[in-house]
Design an enzyme around this catalytic site. Sequence first.
Site, short mmCIF file in Angstrom:
data_model
loop_
_atom_site.label_atom_id
_atom_site.label_comp_id
_atom_site.label_asym_id
_atom_site.label_seq_id
_atom_site.Cartn_x
_atom_site.Cartn_y
_atom_site.Cartn_z
N ALA A 204 0.82 -1.21 0.00
CA ALA A 204 0.00 0.00 0.00
C ALA A 204 0.86 1.26 0.00
CB ALA A 204 -0.93 -0.02 1.20
N HIS A 205 0.19 2.40 -0.08
CA HIS A 205 0.91 3.67 -0.19
C HIS A 205 1.76 3.99 1.03
CE1 HIS A 205 -3.11 5.89 1.03
NE2 HIS A 205 -2.82 4.91 1.84
N ASN A 206 2.92 4.56 0.75
CA ASN A 206 3.86 5.01 1.79
C ASN A 206 4.48 3.90 2.61
OD1 ASN A 206 1.87 7.47 1.29
ND2 ASN A 206 3.81 8.28 2.03
#
Lengths: 363, 363, 363
Positions: C245-247
């Site tokens: 997922a993001h980050n």
Amino acid sequence: MGMRLSALVEAVGGRLERAAPSDGDRAITRVMTLEDADGSSISFITNLKYLDALKTTRAAAVLCDARTLKLHGELFPCPVVVTGNPYLAMAQLVTELHPAPRHPVGVNPLAVVHPEAVLGAGVTVMALACVGKARIGAGSVIYPHVFIDDDVEIGPDALIYPGCVIMRGTRVGARVILQPSCVIGSDGFGFAPDREGRMHKIPQVGNVVLGDDVEIGACTTIDRAALGSTRISNGTKLDNQVQVAHNVVLGENVVMAGQSAVAGSSRLGRSVMIGGGSGVGGHLTMHDGSKLTGGSFVMHDVPAGETWMGAPAFNHISRAKAEIHYRHLDEHVRTLKQLQKRVATLEAQLAGAPKAAGEGEKS
Amino acid sequence: MGMRLSALVEAVGGRLERAAPSDGDRAITRVMTLEDADGSSISFITNLKYLDALKTTRAAAVLCDARTLKLHGELFPCPVVVTGNPYLAMAQLVTELHPAPRHPVGVNPLAVVHPEAVLGAGVTVMALACVGKARIGAGSVIYPHVFIDDDVEIGPDALIYPGCVIMRGTRVGARVILQPSCVIGSDGFGFAPDREGRMHKIPQVGNVVLGDDVEIGACTTIDRAALGSTRISNGTKLDNQVQVAHNVVLGENVVMAGQSAVAGSSRLGRSVMIGGGSGVGGHLTMHDGSKLTGGSFVMHDVPAGETWMGAPAFNHISRAKAEIHYRHLDEHVRTLKQLQKRVATLEAQLAGAPKAAGEGEKS
Amino acid sequence: MGMRLSALVEAVGGRLERAAPSDGDRAITRVMTLEDADGSSISFITNLKYLDALKTTRAAAVLCDARTLKLHGELFPCPVVVTGNPYLAMAQLVTELHPAPRHPVGVNPLAVVHPEAVLGAGVTVMALACVGKARIGAGSVIYPHVFIDDDVEIGPDALIYPGCVIMRGTRVGARVILQPSCVIGSDGFGFAPDREGRMHKIPQVGNVVLGDDVEIGACTTIDRAALGSTRISNGTKLDNQVQVAHNVVLGENVVMAGQSAVAGSSRLGRSVMIGGGSGVGGHLTMHDGSKLTGGSFVMHDVPAGETWMGAPAFNHISRAKAEIHYRHLDEHVRTLKQLQKRVATLEAQLAGAPKAAGEGEKS
């Protein structure tokens, strides 16, 4: 691009606190995390795990809600923009300060578009996309390697990223975003076994209907209905690698996190939330506003508003209790075994007691 | 399209019940769910969850088995077609009444086909598909954006949907269906760590072999063997987002539901069934006819015919018992603590008793 | 291709045991499993599950470590090549004996390459690939149907299999391998709900950075950061259908098996290993060298070097104990109920005893 801090505060309907008179004039050019922000960045705090990062941020200002400012105000090293919903304000500012790149509009000569396809005004079809006898609404953008089958209708302002596959019969609403390589309208998984155990395919002749403002994640798959429609209602958002089986109906504003799934013919009500990696069995209903935490698997209907947890899932408060005891089972079983011995001793004593008591016994 | 009800009854080898003499003449044009059916639809009931929908269906007739008619006959508002396997009859009727759309046969000029590729009679290769130095059996249909590598052989009458990737060395049997964007023959996940923790790739030089009548779901991935072959036997059906690791062997008529997986070198016997979201660990065997329920994870061999459940999985009857107790752990632990107190009280009483008894007590 | 056994032994830095003087001259042409090996094959044993296959192998020689030879030496029916890391030696030999097929170098005229793309020496771009205004390092190979967006940089010697999607902003290191149909740089899953429950998209304006020697599995998805970068460090290997997922930040030499996932903003340290089907919740840290077993779901930080198990996961030794008791819960609960009765009996006896004792006590 950029805006003055005072204009930014106004844009999000917030108020500026802990600011010197001149702070309102600072030029803000981007939104950044607390850690990466610099003097021309606005940042935000919506999760208290990041209080340490807050203390040392170099942001020009930080967005938060009134409660966070009240409880942790002493940690802010910079002006604060207080708003009722800082996460929403952040979304708004990212949109304004980080505009999406613009593509040349029109049909690329290396795209393959059926002569009877109907494209609205300002539709973009990039090279190597393949569009069948379909209708695509005005302003939609189709990336390379997208396949759109015959008998597909896509509402205006869709954004369809590379590698997406949209099979025949699919209906897509307005402002839908399909992340790369999602598959809409694959056959449902339906087979009728015969006596010898061979599986006979049940032709899947229904379709998929996506409402307005739906977003579908990368490599997510949504099967067409066996008969009728698999439906994803307005405003629903599916993360990456989500699986939606045939004849499922998802209500409005449902959120399904990565790698979650709903098996055939189940229904999720409005604003249902499914955590990452969770599964919903077939022919079930999760009623409005119910939630399934991450890594769960539910095999029963979930009442409206309840949160369920675990595999198999049940109400999360009951499960949290059970889970705590589970973690101490070793201790509990030891206690149980000690009790067995102590009771046996007591029994022996009592069985023997009368004799021992023999004379007198007067407790 | 369409058929008279009497012809339909004959086609599925059933018998018509609760019908007026004229009912046999009704024109049936489609199969629909109980809910969506109208007077020219045949419907079916194979799951008792839908008895409510049965009561109010507007279908011209409903398929079911003799048992359902016997137990719930009073609920049918229309003529009934009784057959031994109504689900199979339904599959047959959908095939007859809802024929698949036909594609123009031949190689589209915008397809990219290797000059030495060997295509059987009546093969269709659509625009933007890419076929290497491969053999494709007669009657196969290759959709846009499919990639077929060199040294691939595909049996007759394959149906390969958009975005599928079939890497070199793969062998595909007859009548295979590949749903969109599945990947056949990606590298297995094999690395040898050195002392510094760096992972060195073990080249994966085996292949994938798919038998006849296999169906593979959307975004499902089947890795090539490290050495030798990953094998999917005749009649096996994999749903969407299934992962089959290198050197796995699946027997005939295996069924794996969405998001399930089998880790490296494991073997599933004939007619094994794997529920959605379940995983089978590496180097294991699930023997013929065994089952793993949805959301499970198995780390041991499963005996033939057994159903296992849970994560980690064990026999489902034992697990169902354990699970019930788990849900009542709070109560059990409370009982345990009360018992501790009660036993302590008894011990104190008994310890006190002798003293109280004063004279004697010498156990 | 092929090498003499003596040369092979030297190449892997091993020693030949249980060999006749002439065995060193045998021609070895391939690496095979114990089961499939023939007289011109070298095989290996690194998993004791295969001791039975060892006994009957027809391999010319078998690789193993000194310990296996010492413990099971009597089972080897052929010469033995002893090395410190037989798995690594096997990887080396597969590379030498089973070289990858070579592709014609250069840009296929049916590829679509942006006129301002910068391609290094010896880059291969196959037909129907689409390359935007990007930089691709020397020696990289881009298969058909790959999409590389504008503003992407790919290091030298990348191998990018069919159907991969690499969105704008992505940075890819040297010698990276992307298995078919993986997606790099899809939008993170970020929405801000308003009071009516509508979800407002937070534009995802960060990117993805892949280090050197990274390998990404088929249909794996890696989301771009909301702000900043999602980072996969050098030497990290992700299997098929993994979701990042993001980050998220993955350290060096992390290994994530099939269908595992890491939720937003979590960090995995060096050499963390995630079993198949496991999930890591959001905003967590798994410290260096920690492990999560297959089918687990972790919701807390994991200390360095620990192995956690289960859903929800905790230390695997504690969980293994709890799990054993769980499986015997039926028995434990029965014991508990018996104890309740026995204690009740004791209580009755003691309560009654004095009275009963009163006159004669004769129960």
